[in-house]
Design a protein around this motif. Structure first.
Motif, PDB file in Angstrom:
ATOM      1  N   ILE A 196     -18.656  28.003  42.459  1.00 51.79           N
ATOM      2  CA  ILE A 196     -19.924  28.665  42.184  1.00 51.79           C
ATOM      3  C   ILE A 196     -20.426  28.222  40.813  1.00 51.79           C
ATOM      4  O   ILE A 196     -19.668  28.190  39.842  1.00 51.79           O
ATOM      5  N   VAL A 197     -21.694  27.890  40.752  1.00 52.10           N
ATOM      6  CA  VAL A 197     -22.339  27.541  39.492  1.00 52.10           C
ATOM      7  C   VAL A 197     -23.442  28.554  39.222  1.00 52.10           C
ATOM      8  O   VAL A 197     -24.330  28.748  40.052  1.00 52.10           O
ATOM      9  N   PHE A 198     -23.370  29.216  38.073  1.00 55.53           N
ATOM     10  CA  PHE A 198     -24.441  30.099  37.620  1.00 55.53           C
ATOM     11  C   PHE A 198     -25.264  29.321  36.601  1.00 55.53           C
ATOM     12  O   PHE A 198     -24.709  28.777  35.637  1.00 55.53           O
ATOM     13  N   ALA A 199     -26.570  29.286  36.798  1.00 53.34           N
ATOM     14  CA  ALA A 199     -27.441  28.550  35.890  1.00 53.34           C
ATOM     15  C   ALA A 199     -28.507  29.478  35.329  1.00 53.34           C
ATOM     16  O   ALA A 199     -29.174  30.198  36.078  1.00 53.34           O
ATOM     17  N   GLY A 200     -28.669  29.469  34.017  1.00 53.79           N
ATOM     18  CA  GLY A 200     -29.681  30.298  33.374  1.00 53.79           C
ATOM     19  C   GLY A 200     -29.600  30.135  31.873  1.00 53.79           C
ATOM     20  O   GLY A 200     -28.579  29.699  31.330  1.00 53.79           O
ATOM     21  N   MET A 201     -30.660  30.484  31.200  1.00 53.42           N
ATOM     22  CA  MET A 201     -30.736  30.363  29.752  1.00 53.42           C
ATOM     23  C   MET A 201     -31.005  31.729  29.133  1.00 53.42           C
ATOM     24  O   MET A 201     -31.647  32.588  29.753  1.00 53.42           O
ATOM     25  N   GLY A 202     -30.548  31.920  27.888  1.00 52.90           N
ATOM     26  CA  GLY A 202     -30.857  33.147  27.172  1.00 52.90           C
ATOM     27  C   GLY A 202     -30.360  34.390  27.880  1.00 52.90           C
ATOM     28  O   GLY A 202     -29.204  34.477  28.300  1.00 52.90           O
ATOM     29  N   GLY A 203     -31.267  35.369  28.042  1.00 56.23           N
ATOM     30  CA  GLY A 203     -30.905  36.611  28.719  1.00 56.23           C
ATOM     31  C   GLY A 203     -30.448  36.379  30.147  1.00 56.23           C
ATOM     32  O   GLY A 203     -29.561  37.080  30.654  1.00 56.23           O
ATOM     33  N   VAL A 229     -37.138  39.782  41.613  1.00 63.48           N
ATOM     34  CA  VAL A 229     -36.724  40.913  40.776  1.00 63.48           C
ATOM     35  C   VAL A 229     -37.726  41.040  39.635  1.00 63.48           C
ATOM     36  O   VAL A 229     -37.851  40.124  38.822  1.00 63.48           O
ATOM     37  N   PRO A 230     -38.439  42.145  39.535  1.00 65.37           N
ATOM     38  CA  PRO A 230     -39.442  42.293  38.469  1.00 65.37           C
ATOM     39  C   PRO A 230     -38.806  42.251  37.080  1.00 65.37           C
ATOM     40  O   PRO A 230     -37.654  42.645  36.888  1.00 65.37           O
ATOM     41  N   GLN A 231     -39.568  41.762  36.119  1.00 64.54           N
ATOM     42  CA  GLN A 231     -39.121  41.762  34.723  1.00 64.54           C
ATOM     43  C   GLN A 231     -39.333  43.136  34.116  1.00 64.54           C
ATOM     44  O   GLN A 231     -40.369  43.757  34.320  1.00 64.54           O
ATOM     45  N   CYS A 232     -38.340  43.597  33.342  1.00 62.55           N
ATOM     46  CA  CYS A 232     -38.448  44.853  32.601  1.00 62.55           C
ATOM     47  C   CYS A 232     -38.593  44.532  31.117  1.00 62.55           C
ATOM     48  O   CYS A 232     -37.589  44.266  30.442  1.00 62.55           O
ATOM     49  N   HIS A 233     -39.803  44.492  30.635  1.00 64.59           N
ATOM     50  CA  HIS A 233     -40.098  44.243  29.218  1.00 64.59           C
ATOM     51  C   HIS A 233     -39.889  42.786  28.818  1.00 64.59           C
ATOM     52  O   HIS A 233     -40.808  42.118  28.364  1.00 64.59           O
ATOM     53  N   SER A 234     -38.659  42.270  28.949  1.00 65.18           N
ATOM     54  CA  SER A 234     -38.310  40.923  28.500  1.00 65.18           C
ATOM     55  C   SER A 234     -37.062  40.481  29.257  1.00 65.18           C
ATOM     56  O   SER A 234     -36.370  41.307  29.860  1.00 65.18           O
ATOM     57  N   PRO A 235     -36.746  39.178  29.253  1.00 61.49           N
ATOM     58  CA  PRO A 235     -35.530  38.739  29.948  1.00 61.49           C
ATOM     59  C   PRO A 235     -34.269  39.459  29.493  1.00 61.49           C
ATOM     60  O   PRO A 235     -33.449  39.879  30.308  1.00 61.49           O
ATOM     61  N   ARG A 236     -34.102  39.660  28.167  1.00 63.17           N
ATOM     62  CA  ARG A 236     -32.871  40.293  27.708  1.00 63.17           C
ATOM     63  C   ARG A 236     -32.819  41.774  28.082  1.00 63.17           C
ATOM     64  O   ARG A 236     -31.752  42.306  28.385  1.00 63.17           O
ATOM     65  N   ASN A 266     -26.351  36.798  20.665  1.00 64.12           N
ATOM     66  CA  ASN A 266     -27.716  36.442  21.042  1.00 64.12           C
ATOM     67  C   ASN A 266     -28.719  37.554  20.747  1.00 64.12           C
ATOM     68  O   ASN A 266     -29.839  37.294  20.292  1.00 64.12           O
ATOM     69  N   THR A 267     -28.330  38.811  21.020  1.00 67.08           N
ATOM     70  CA  THR A 267     -29.277  39.904  20.788  1.00 67.08           C
ATOM     71  C   THR A 267     -29.405  40.231  19.296  1.00 67.08           C
ATOM     72  O   THR A 267     -30.460  40.687  18.858  1.00 67.08           O
ATOM     73  N   LEU A 268     -28.350  39.997  18.532  1.00 67.35           N
ATOM     74  CA  LEU A 268     -28.484  40.101  17.076  1.00 67.35           C
ATOM     75  C   LEU A 268     -29.526  39.097  16.582  1.00 67.35           C
ATOM     76  O   LEU A 268     -30.362  39.411  15.728  1.00 67.35           O
ATOM     77  N   GLN A 269     -29.479  37.900  17.141  1.00 68.72           N
ATOM     78  CA  GLN A 269     -30.418  36.857  16.735  1.00 68.72           C
ATOM     79  C   GLN A 269     -31.836  37.165  17.205  1.00 68.72           C
ATOM     80  O   GLN A 269     -32.799  37.030  16.438  1.00 68.72           O
ATOM     81  N   GLU A 270     -31.989  37.596  18.455  1.00 70.57           N
ATOM     82  CA  GLU A 270     -33.322  37.817  19.010  1.00 70.57           C
ATOM     83  C   GLU A 270     -33.946  39.135  18.551  1.00 70.57           C
ATOM     84  O   GLU A 270     -35.139  39.182  18.226  1.00 70.57           O
ATOM     85  N   ASN A 271     -33.172  40.204  18.542  1.00 68.80           N
ATOM     86  CA  ASN A 271     -33.730  41.518  18.200  1.00 68.80           C
ATOM     87  C   ASN A 271     -33.779  41.758  16.698  1.00 68.80           C
ATOM     88  O   ASN A 271     -34.818  42.128  16.151  1.00 68.80           O
ATOM     89  N   ALA A 272     -32.635  41.568  16.031  1.00 67.13           N
ATOM     90  CA  ALA A 272     -32.578  41.847  14.595  1.00 67.13           C
ATOM     91  C   ALA A 272     -32.990  40.653  13.741  1.00 67.13           C
ATOM     92  O   ALA A 272     -33.177  40.784  12.535  1.00 67.13           O
ATOM     93  N   LYS A 273     -33.112  39.484  14.366  1.00 68.57           N
ATOM     94  CA  LYS A 273     -33.537  38.263  13.672  1.00 68.57           C
ATOM     95  C   LYS A 273     -32.587  37.897  12.532  1.00 68.57           C
ATOM     96  O   LYS A 273     -32.999  37.552  11.407  1.00 68.57           O
ATOM     97  N   ILE A 274     -31.280  37.992  12.784  1.00 68.42           N
ATOM     98  CA  ILE A 274     -30.283  37.617  11.773  1.00 68.42           C
ATOM     99  C   ILE A 274     -29.324  36.585  12.354  1.00 68.42           C
ATOM    100  O   ILE A 274     -29.200  36.440  13.573  1.00 68.42           O
ATOM    101  N   HIS A 275     -28.649  35.864  11.470  1.00 68.28           N
ATOM    102  CA  HIS A 275     -27.611  34.938  11.912  1.00 68.28           C
ATOM    103  C   HIS A 275     -26.388  35.732  12.364  1.00 68.28           C
ATOM    104  O   HIS A 275     -26.095  36.815  11.843  1.00 68.28           O
ATOM    105  N   ALA A 276     -25.665  35.181  13.341  1.00 65.94           N
ATOM    106  CA  ALA A 276     -24.435  35.813  13.830  1.00 65.94           C
ATOM    107  C   ALA A 276     -23.511  34.730  14.362  1.00 65.94           C
ATOM    108  O   ALA A 276     -23.964  33.664  14.798  1.00 65.94           O
ATOM    109  N   ILE A 277     -22.200  35.001  14.315  1.00 58.71           N
ATOM    110  CA  ILE A 277     -21.181  34.045  14.745  1.00 58.71           C
ATOM    111  C   ILE A 277     -20.243  34.745  15.722  1.00 58.71           C
ATOM    112  O   ILE A 277     -19.932  35.928  15.555  1.00 58.71           O
ATOM    113  N   ALA A 278     -19.780  34.024  16.742  1.00 60.48           N
ATOM    114  CA  ALA A 278     -18.794  34.567  17.682  1.00 60.48           C
ATOM    115  C   ALA A 278     -17.626  33.587  17.806  1.00 60.48           C
ATOM    116  O   ALA A 278     -17.841  32.383  17.981  1.00 60.48           O
TER     117      ALA A 278
END
Length: 336
Positions: A44-51, A137-144, A222-234
């Motif tokens: 199985i291959v799941f393909a998608g970007m971001g959220g 599937v309808p979008q709810c506000h944004s992809p994330r 990713n959500t730290l980067q998109e929502n809070a607009k800060i750098h983050a490391i995992a």
């Protein structure tokens, strides 16, 4: 922190969608979508970007102990091992994600089995033209913010085929409902764990995670980067103990956050204990975030819920609107 402050900075009312995440999850799984069986599949291959890509990460974690070979593709190219016995699952909330559309086209040409999930756009047009299975599937506000509507719709369509237990899915929704009472916008006090963590975060968060919770760590970054607009490391905690740990020998504005699973491997638990002692001995302030008990799905979705809401609160605390992603728009406009 109060509602008036949240509404002052959250221009598109993202928080209201998160307050309804458990409700959205239940409605999505209890919808009239039919389960689909794709027959004999070994890959199985799941393909998608971001959220949308975060959903593939989540399924990969859920299926990590099965005999199904799983790839998550975040880009333009399919693995060379894709063949007619491969199921390619493309997810694009907007329906217009260029990378995922390229994967869809490649999968069609390779004659693999395909199912697509989107809110319409070019993906729906392509699937309709080529008679490919497509779930709207309808979008709810944004992809994330659409994470639960997409995840639980996909679970409804695929759980039987993927041998995911229905009771695990329902348990995860029940746990979401319990957590919602603690972290939603009606509980803005010291007993809100998402708000508490947001108030602690300063500098650059360093997210350590164990095997099985990689999807949570990537989503949090990713959500730290998109929502809070800060750098983050995992970083994977086991691998970090062979390299990244050395970086703590110098002072910095990096803040460690330890994502711990209730059923982590015994040697991983030992490593957590050693790492915590190391931070204490070196007077490095850190936070632990522990999963609930239950299925891997319940652990993942509840951690994602708690940490996503943390990033919304962090954005508000720093007087930042969590909704706009102007830099992403800048890139997309120049990559048409």
């Amino acid at each position: 922190m109060d509602i008036s402050t949240i509404e002052k900075y959250d221009s598109q009312k993202m928080y209201k969608v998160y307050d309804k995440w458990p409700e959205i999850a239940r409605e999505s799984f209890e919808s009239n979508q039919k389960s689909i069986d794709f027959g004999n599949i070994d890959h199985i291959v799941f393909a998608g970007m971001g959220g949308s890509g975060a959903i593939g990460d989540t399924f990969s974690s859920i299926l990590s102990k099965t005999k199904i070979h799983v790839n998550v593709v975040k880009g333009y190219l399919l693995p060379t091992t894709v063949d007619p016995n491969t199921l390619v699952i493309t997810v694009s909330v907007s329906g217009n994600t260029a990378e995922t559309l390229a994967i869809l086209d490649s999968a069609f040409k390779k004659k693999s089995k395909i199912i697509a999930f989107s809110s319409g756009g070019k993906m729906l047009e392509y699937c309709t033209k080529n008679k490919i299975e497509h779930i709207l599937v309808p979008q709810c506000h944004s992809p994330r913010a659409s994470f639960t509507s997409y995840l639980y719709t996909m679970l409804k369509v695929l759980y039987s085929f993927l041998h995911i237990k229905q009771e695990d899915i329902l348990e995860s929704i029940t746990e979401l409902e319990k957590l919602c009472g603690k972290i939603n916008s009606s509980n803005l006090n010291e007993n809100n764990p998402s708000l508490d963590l947001a108030e602690w975060i300063t500098g650059i968060p360093m997210i350590y995670y164990p095997f099985g919770l990689q999807s949570v760590a990537i989503r949090f970054k990713n959500t730290l980067q998109e929502n809070a607009k800060i750098h983050a490391i995992a970083e994977d905690v086991v691998e970090a103990c062979h390299n990244g740990i050395v970086s703590w020998e110098k002072k910095s504005n990096v803040k460690p956050i330890l994502l711990q699973g209730a059923d982590d491997y015994i040697k991983t638990k030992e490593r957590w204990n050693v790492l915590e002692k190391y931070f204490k001995d070196n007077k490095i302030d850190f936070r632990k975030v522990s999963s609930n008990k239950g299925s891997i799905l319940s652990k993942i979705i509840n951690l994602i819920y708690l940490l996503d809401y943390t990033t919304i609160y962090l954005a508000i605390l720093s007087k930042t609107d969590p909704s706009p992603v102007s830099s992403i728009d800048y890139i997309k406009q120049r990559m048409q």
